[in-house]
Write a protein that holds these residues in place. Structure first.
Motif, PDB file in Angstrom:
ATOM      1  N   THR A  52       0.843  -1.196   0.000  1.00 27.69           N
ATOM      2  CA  THR A  52       0.000   0.000   0.000  1.00 27.69           C
ATOM      3  C   THR A  52       0.880   1.249   0.000  1.00 27.69           C
ATOM      4  OG1 THR A  52      -1.930   1.018   1.066  1.00 27.69           O
ATOM      5  CG2 THR A  52      -0.201   0.160   2.521  1.00 27.69           C
ATOM      6  N   THR A  53       0.281   2.413   0.167  1.00 33.06           N
ATOM      7  CA  THR A  53       0.994   3.687   0.104  1.00 33.06           C
ATOM      8  C   THR A  53       1.518   4.095   1.480  1.00 33.06           C
ATOM      9  OG1 THR A  53      -0.390   4.402  -1.740  1.00 33.06           O
ATOM     10  CG2 THR A  53       0.790   6.121  -0.522  1.00 33.06           C
ATOM     11  N   ARG A  54       2.766   4.556   1.500  1.00 28.88           N
ATOM     12  CA  ARG A  54       3.386   5.056   2.739  1.00 28.88           C
ATOM     13  C   ARG A  54       3.776   6.521   2.540  1.00 28.88           C
ATOM     14  NH1 ARG A  54       9.157   3.795   5.400  1.00 28.88           N
ATOM     15  NH2 ARG A  54       9.690   3.504   3.202  1.00 28.88           N
ATOM     16  N   GLU A  55       3.216   7.384   3.361  1.00 36.59           N
ATOM     17  CA  GLU A  55       3.507   8.814   3.285  1.00 36.59           C
ATOM     18  C   GLU A  55       4.703   9.208   4.144  1.00 36.59           C
ATOM     19  OE1 GLU A  55       1.761  11.327   1.608  1.00 36.59           O
ATOM     20  OE2 GLU A  55       0.521   9.825   0.606  1.00 36.59           O
TER      21      GLU A  55
ATOM     22  N   CYS B 222      -1.837   8.422   4.643  1.00 37.27           N
ATOM     23  CA  CYS B 222      -0.864   7.341   4.798  1.00 37.27           C
ATOM     24  C   CYS B 222      -1.625   6.042   5.032  1.00 37.27           C
ATOM     25  CB  CYS B 222       0.099   7.623   5.949  1.00 37.27           C
ATOM     26  SG  CYS B 222       1.454   6.416   6.064  1.00 37.27           S
TER      27      CYS B 222
ATOM     28  N   LYS C  27      -6.190   2.964  -4.466  1.00 39.67           N
ATOM     29  CA  LYS C  27      -5.010   3.181  -5.314  1.00 39.67           C
ATOM     30  C   LYS C  27      -5.286   2.864  -6.776  1.00 39.67           C
ATOM     31  CE  LYS C  27      -0.196   1.767  -5.955  1.00 39.67           C
ATOM     32  NZ  LYS C  27      -0.309   1.280  -7.319  1.00 39.67           N
TER      33      LYS C  27
ATOM     34  N   TYR D 195       2.408  -2.860  -5.443  1.00 41.74           N
ATOM     35  CA  TYR D 195       1.429  -1.948  -4.854  1.00 41.74           C
ATOM     36  C   TYR D 195       2.025  -1.137  -3.708  1.00 41.74           C
ATOM     37  CZ  TYR D 195      -2.055  -4.482  -7.552  1.00 41.74           C
ATOM     38  OH  TYR D 195      -2.775  -5.035  -8.579  1.00 41.74           O
ATOM     39  N   SER D 196       3.282  -1.397  -3.368  1.00 40.41           N
ATOM     40  CA  SER D 196       3.957  -0.664  -2.305  1.00 40.41           C
ATOM     41  C   SER D 196       4.527   0.629  -2.879  1.00 40.41           C
ATOM     42  CB  SER D 196       5.082  -1.510  -1.702  1.00 40.41           C
ATOM     43  OG  SER D 196       5.804  -0.782  -0.738  1.00 40.41           O
ATOM     44  N   VAL D 197       3.997   1.761  -2.434  1.00 44.34           N
ATOM     45  CA  VAL D 197       4.356   3.061  -2.997  1.00 44.34           C
ATOM     46  C   VAL D 197       4.851   3.979  -1.884  1.00 44.34           C
ATOM     47  CG1 VAL D 197       3.498   5.105  -4.199  1.00 44.34           C
ATOM     48  CG2 VAL D 197       2.660   2.830  -4.840  1.00 44.34           C
ATOM     49  N   ASN D 198       6.002   4.602  -2.111  1.00 44.43           N
ATOM     50  CA  ASN D 198       6.547   5.588  -1.186  1.00 44.43           C
ATOM     51  C   ASN D 198       6.235   7.000  -1.671  1.00 44.43           C
ATOM     52  OD1 ASN D 198       7.735   3.913   0.718  1.00 44.43           O
ATOM     53  ND2 ASN D 198       9.728   3.903  -0.274  1.00 44.43           N
ATOM     54  N   ASN D 199       5.508   7.759  -0.866  1.00 43.26           N
ATOM     55  CA  ASN D 199       5.369   9.195  -1.111  1.00 43.26           C
ATOM     56  C   ASN D 199       6.257   9.926  -0.111  1.00 43.26           C
ATOM     57  OD1 ASN D 199       3.553   8.864  -3.209  1.00 43.26           O
ATOM     58  ND2 ASN D 199       1.772   8.967  -1.868  1.00 43.26           N
TER      59      ASN D 199
END
Length: 262
Positions: free
Chosen positions: A128-131, A148, A166, A188-192
């Motif tokens: 998933t997304t990590r802020e 996040c 997403k 699907y692992s996204v770093n913002n």
């Protein structure tokens, strides 16, 4: 930016090999625990949600790290190196509601009499997304951003309210998606953020009676009648290259371990 409430969970500096709650006795590696007793584990749950880092020589670290490597199946992407693994400590309410669901599935299907785990429970990956920088270099502080997704799952588990967050669609409809393939979760692992590390979650999932499917069914809002989940099976004549497991109940899964890799 919208924010969620802050967690009170915090751990003292504890000597290596000692119980992560009291710090007075060695933790029980025979039971693959980070605690010396049930009382100390319950103390951790009372202070949940939170993360506790596993040392590299701990049995859980070795097992989960090996699973991450062996389930990395994408030939075009080299396997990544695990940098850290954390135990995800959830509240007692989240644990209880999952166990209620697991026991309900087991009561209907009696998987244990078939030599299977209760509720046909299995471990599956999710990206998933990590802020923020949670998980990096022993950082266990949740961020408060509602954007996040990772911190939200680590604190409150999964919710169908965030379906399509997403991708904008679901191959098997409105559900919560996991996979047995770590490299698929990686996509699907996204770093913002500025981190060079990435994160995936290993979850325990009450699969129950899974309906095997190979073609897209994007209008599903529940598993087919008589089933508890949908199992997307990769086939040459189907729509998937790698497996998917989809559940349609928030209590059908819980995040178990946070894996950081590079």
């Amino acid at each position: 930016m919208p924010e969620r409430e802050s967690s009170n969970f915090a751990w003292k500096k504890i000597k290596p090999g000692m119980c992560k709650s009291c710090g007075q006795e060695p933790y029980n590696t025979r039971l693959e625990s980070l605690f010396c007793s049930g009382d100390c584990f319950r103390d951790a749950v009372d202070n949940a949600p939170g993360l506790i880092e596993y040392p590299e020589d701990h049995p859980i670290y070795k097992r989960v790290s090996a699973l991450f490597t062996t389930s990395w199946l994408h030939p075009s992407v080299s396997p990544k190196k695990v940098k850290a693994i954390y135990m995800i400590v959830l509240t007692s309410d989240l644990h209880s509601s999952y166990m209620d669901y697991l026991n309900e599935v087991e009561y209907r299907e009696d998987f244990e009499s078939q030599g299977l785990p209760k509720g046909n429970e299995s471990e599956r990956w999710h990206g998933t997304t990590r802020e923020c920088l949670i998980g990096d270099h022993s950082n266990t502080q949740f961020c408060q951003s509602l954007d996040c997704s990772l911190c939200g799952i680590l604190q409150d588990s999964y919710s169908l309210d965030f379906y399509q967050g997403k991708t904008g669609w679901g191959r098997f409809g409105r559900g919560i998606y996991t996979t047995g393939t770590s490299s698929k979760a990686d996509t699907y692992s996204v770093n913002n953020n500025s981190s060079k590390w990435k994160a995936v979650i290993l979850n325990k999932v009450a699969i129950g009676n899974g309906a095997s499917v190979t073609l897209n069914l994007p209008k599903l809002t529940a598993p087919p009648p008589g089933y508890d989940s949908v199992l997307g099976e990769p086939m040459k004549t189907g729509h998937l290259n790698y497996d998917e497991c989809v559940v349609y109940n928030n209590d059908a899964l819980r995040p178990e371990y946070l894996i950081m890799y590079k």
